[in-house]
Design an enzyme around this catalytic site. Structure first.
Site, PDB file in Angstrom:
ATOM      1  N   ARG A 236       0.823  -1.216   0.000  1.00  0.00           N
ATOM      2  CA  ARG A 236       0.000   0.000   0.000  1.00  0.00           C
ATOM      3  C   ARG A 236       0.861   1.271   0.000  1.00  0.00           C
ATOM      4  O   ARG A 236       0.482   2.286  -0.595  1.00  0.00           O
ATOM      5  CB  ARG A 236      -0.924  -0.041   1.233  1.00  0.00           C
ATOM      6  CG  ARG A 236      -1.871   1.153   1.397  1.00  0.00           C
ATOM      7  CD  ARG A 236      -2.864   0.831   2.514  1.00  0.00           C
ATOM      8  NE  ARG A 236      -3.535   2.003   3.064  1.00  0.00           N
ATOM      9  CZ  ARG A 236      -4.779   2.397   2.730  1.00  0.00           C
ATOM     10  NH1 ARG A 236      -5.468   1.721   1.848  1.00  0.00           N
ATOM     11  NH2 ARG A 236      -5.326   3.462   3.295  1.00  0.00           N
TER      12      ARG A 236
ATOM     13  N   ILE B 144      -7.595   7.762  -0.778  1.00  0.00           N
ATOM     14  CA  ILE B 144      -7.586   6.306  -0.798  1.00  0.00           C
ATOM     15  C   ILE B 144      -8.293   5.883   0.482  1.00  0.00           C
ATOM     16  O   ILE B 144      -8.044   6.426   1.554  1.00  0.00           O
ATOM     17  CB  ILE B 144      -6.130   5.791  -0.861  1.00  0.00           C
ATOM     18  CG1 ILE B 144      -6.044   4.269  -0.720  1.00  0.00           C
ATOM     19  CG2 ILE B 144      -5.251   6.413   0.194  1.00  0.00           C
ATOM     20  CD1 ILE B 144      -4.596   3.758  -0.854  1.00  0.00           C
ATOM     21  N   SER B 145      -9.214   4.921   0.387  1.00  0.00           N
ATOM     22  CA  SER B 145      -9.991   4.495   1.553  1.00  0.00           C
ATOM     23  C   SER B 145      -9.096   3.861   2.606  1.00  0.00           C
ATOM     24  O   SER B 145      -8.031   3.328   2.310  1.00  0.00           O
ATOM     25  CB  SER B 145     -11.039   3.449   1.149  1.00  0.00           C
ATOM     26  OG  SER B 145     -11.939   3.969   0.225  1.00  0.00           O
ATOM     27  N   GLN B 146      -9.612   3.885   3.824  1.00  0.00           N
ATOM     28  CA  GLN B 146      -9.018   3.171   4.954  1.00  0.00           C
ATOM     29  C   GLN B 146      -8.884   1.686   4.564  1.00  0.00           C
ATOM     30  O   GLN B 146      -9.754   1.154   3.865  1.00  0.00           O
ATOM     31  CB  GLN B 146     -10.034   3.378   6.071  1.00  0.00           C
ATOM     32  CG  GLN B 146      -9.963   2.592   7.281  1.00  0.00           C
ATOM     33  CD  GLN B 146     -11.280   2.767   8.058  1.00  0.00           C
ATOM     34  OE1 GLN B 146     -12.269   3.321   7.563  1.00  0.00           O
ATOM     35  NE2 GLN B 146     -11.290   2.287   9.265  1.00  0.00           N
TER      36      GLN B 146
ATOM     37  N   PHE C 156     -17.501   8.468   1.175  1.00  0.00           N
ATOM     38  CA  PHE C 156     -16.598   8.431   0.019  1.00  0.00           C
ATOM     39  C   PHE C 156     -16.569   9.786  -0.673  1.00  0.00           C
ATOM     40  O   PHE C 156     -17.482  10.599  -0.503  1.00  0.00           O
ATOM     41  CB  PHE C 156     -17.079   7.373  -0.989  1.00  0.00           C
ATOM     42  CG  PHE C 156     -16.607   5.982  -0.679  1.00  0.00           C
ATOM     43  CD1 PHE C 156     -17.233   5.226   0.294  1.00  0.00           C
ATOM     44  CD2 PHE C 156     -15.535   5.425  -1.370  1.00  0.00           C
ATOM     45  CE1 PHE C 156     -16.798   3.947   0.593  1.00  0.00           C
ATOM     46  CE2 PHE C 156     -15.092   4.142  -1.078  1.00  0.00           C
ATOM     47  CZ  PHE C 156     -15.717   3.398  -0.102  1.00  0.00           C
TER      48      PHE C 156
END
Ligand code: SAH
Length: 216
Positions: A36, A62-64, A204
């Site tokens: 990541r 970028i999402s968790q 989001f």
């Protein structure tokens, strides 16, 4: 991958994913393998495995890790699946999908983000990801149907081209709601019938396009 971050990834799985119900072995293996930190800018790398979203430029995030894992698990991926992703962003979610299934198609509307994601795909030799710069709310008709579709931006409703381009059987995961809060929605197509349910509340960035929010 031996890159000095294996321990952080193993901890991510132990502390952020297993306790919250991520159990699909393929998803856990992908989260433990995909680097990541290489998808975010250098200054943010030490934070890449933290339990929070990160900025990726152009006002996007970028999402968790947990949300990436949850959405991936909800797709019920098989090795043979062809998956469409809307919202490539930095490319991390696409890389997680590519670690699990046959072919990933990903669409991003912001060209500089896509260019950067493509460089990361090349660097990691992820040859089963095909990408294009376009409005993903229209899907990718030439490559349809898709066994699974994942939308990583939040829209006011489910874009109809995506439902049309979903295979039968097929699963579509998308955050639907207003600008501030959405319901993570799972739509299933099976024997000609469409059913859907809500998984949890999420936040989001906006899905902007012909079948999404209007650009500002
Ligand atoms: N999956 C991404 C998350 C990126 S955030 C990752 O792993 O980094 C969501 C992305 O969706 C943003 O980059 C945004 O530009 C993109 N997006 C928003 N509306 C879109 C649309 N209609 N078509 C394609 N991409 C879109």
């Amino acid at each position: 991958m031996r890159d000095g971050y294996e321990k952080l990834r193993a901890r991510l799985v132990e502390e952020q994913l297993l306790p919250r119900g991520i159990h699909d072995p393929a998803v856990l293996a992908a989260m433990a393998a995909v680097p990541r930190h290489l998808f975010v800018e250098e200054a943010l790398r030490p934070q890449a495995y933290g339990d929070f979203p990160l900025p990726i430029g152009e006002g996007q995030t970028i999402s968790q890790p947990y949300i990436v894992a949850l959405m991936t698990q909800l797709l019920e991926l098989n090795k043979e699946d062809r998956v469409l992703e809307i919202g490539t962003g930095c490319g991390y979610q696409a890389a997680v999908l590519a670690a699990i299934c046959r072919q990933v198609y990903t669409v991003e509307r912001i060209k500089p983000l896509l260019a950067r994601a493509r460089r990361t795909f090349d660097r990691l030799q992820l040859f089963n990801i095909l990408s294009k710069a376009d409005d993903g709310t229209e899907g990718w008709a030439e490559r349809a149907p898709f066994d699974k579709i994942i939308v990583t931006a939040g829209g006011p409703s489910i874009p109809s081209p995506l439902v049309e381009q979903l295979a039968d059987p097929g699963v579509l995961v998308i955050p639907v709601g207003d600008r501030d809060l959405q319901a993570l929605t799972v739509l299933r197509k099976q024997e000609g019938e469409i059913t859907s349910h809500i998984e949890e509340r999420v936040r989001f960035v906006k899905l902007v396009g012909a079948h999404g929010w209007k650009a500002e």
